[in-house]
Enzyme design. Sequence first.
Site, PDB file in Angstrom:
ATOM      1  N   ALA A 170       0.836  -1.203   0.000  1.00 12.37           N
ATOM      2  CA  ALA A 170       0.000   0.000   0.000  1.00 12.37           C
ATOM      3  C   ALA A 170       0.869   1.250   0.000  1.00 12.37           C
ATOM      4  CB  ALA A 170      -0.904  -0.005   1.223  1.00 12.37           C
TER       5      ALA A 170
ATOM      6  N   GLY B 218       0.870  -5.280   0.814  1.00 14.46           N
ATOM      7  CA  GLY B 218      -0.165  -5.379  -0.220  1.00 14.46           C
ATOM      8  C   GLY B 218       0.345  -6.037  -1.493  1.00 14.46           C
TER       9      GLY B 218
ATOM     10  N   GLU C 213      -0.029  -9.574  -0.849  1.00 17.04           N
ATOM     11  CA  GLU C 213      -1.459  -9.900  -0.896  1.00 17.04           C
ATOM     12  C   GLU C 213      -1.949 -10.039  -2.337  1.00 17.04           C
ATOM     13  OE1 GLU C 213      -2.125  -6.654   1.876  1.00 17.04           O
ATOM     14  OE2 GLU C 213      -3.269  -8.022   3.119  1.00 17.04           O
TER      15      GLU C 213
ATOM     16  N   GLU D 120       3.276  -5.099   8.389  1.00 17.14           N
ATOM     17  CA  GLU D 120       2.220  -4.219   8.928  1.00 17.14           C
ATOM     18  C   GLU D 120       2.250  -4.056  10.444  1.00 17.14           C
ATOM     19  OE1 GLU D 120       1.861  -6.337   6.512  1.00 17.14           O
ATOM     20  OE2 GLU D 120       0.743  -5.389   4.887  1.00 17.14           O
TER      21      GLU D 120
END
Lengths: 81, 255
Positions: free
Chosen positions: B57, B110, B113, B133
């Site tokens: 992200a 991310g 992910e 994270e």
Amino acid sequence: MDSPAATTTKLLDLAAEHFGVDRAALRPTDDFFATLGIDSLQVLELLTKLEAHFSVELPDYELQGVTDFSTLAARIHDRLA
Amino acid sequence: MNWRLANGLLELELATRPCNEISTKALEQLESFLPSLKGARALVIHSTVEAGFCAGADLRELYTRGRNLESDERVARVRDFLMRIHRVLDTIDAAPIPTIAAVHGVCFGGGLELALACDMIVADQTARFAFPELRLGLIPGFGGIPRLRRDISNALVRDLLFTGRSLNARRAHEAGLISQVVKPGATRRAALGAAAQALKFDTRAVAACKAFAKPLVRDETRQEIEVFLELFEREAVQDALKRFVENDGPMPYLA
């Protein structure tokens, strides 16, 4: 298992080769960020190279606060079987 | 970000420096890409950015866009972003075609992910995988924990989450996170080779096989959004994001 000094020497060899810097200019006490002129992503490249060469897993958190080659070599040495 | 469909093969190319951070703009591009899946019989996702596949992200945007907002508004915006990225990843996850992530370099947060939403991860020896994270007081927010747990042992899942450490390609291969390891620079070719092979198979059989072989984890990923939002709005997380964004040290992800 190699001595800590041998691990340091090999680390300097690998760093010089990978980042294309003059091996003779590298000293164990050098700050590797400054000497190699590398950023956080390139540190990960170095970590990958070191793990492959020494057949060791070196968790990122073991590098917290480590800036010089000799301390990095000691962290690697501590994890060698 | 670019994509092209030729002879049934859809290629999604991530091409945003420094490392394909998933910003609002990237999310919009991913949403625009989704309709292309309908005409595809295989998907390969790869990056042309030297640093790696995807660093996750866009934390800089997350912090700067939210810092002057009231709490409710900030949470509402993050919830909207999460719902949208979940829709993108759920669609890739459930697409009735073989999907392959070709990974080199950084595959964090991310980015991991996105890779985990694919059926296969092919990686080169430079790849590193991490969920950092918890360093920010958060959990992965794009479906990471359920999808990681789907593929590898819980012992390693907890190790990766609780330490935030990165895993090299060899260990990731041993752990079953990735299925093929290739030499540096060879991931796209390896992924295209696997896709070309899959394209030879009957599409209905492939779809049936995927539905049978790959359990979806949507209930868990929905729960994850709520947990993420509860954690996100705490002052400690906003402070951690601020430290991360303002950190000009050489290793901000270790701070």
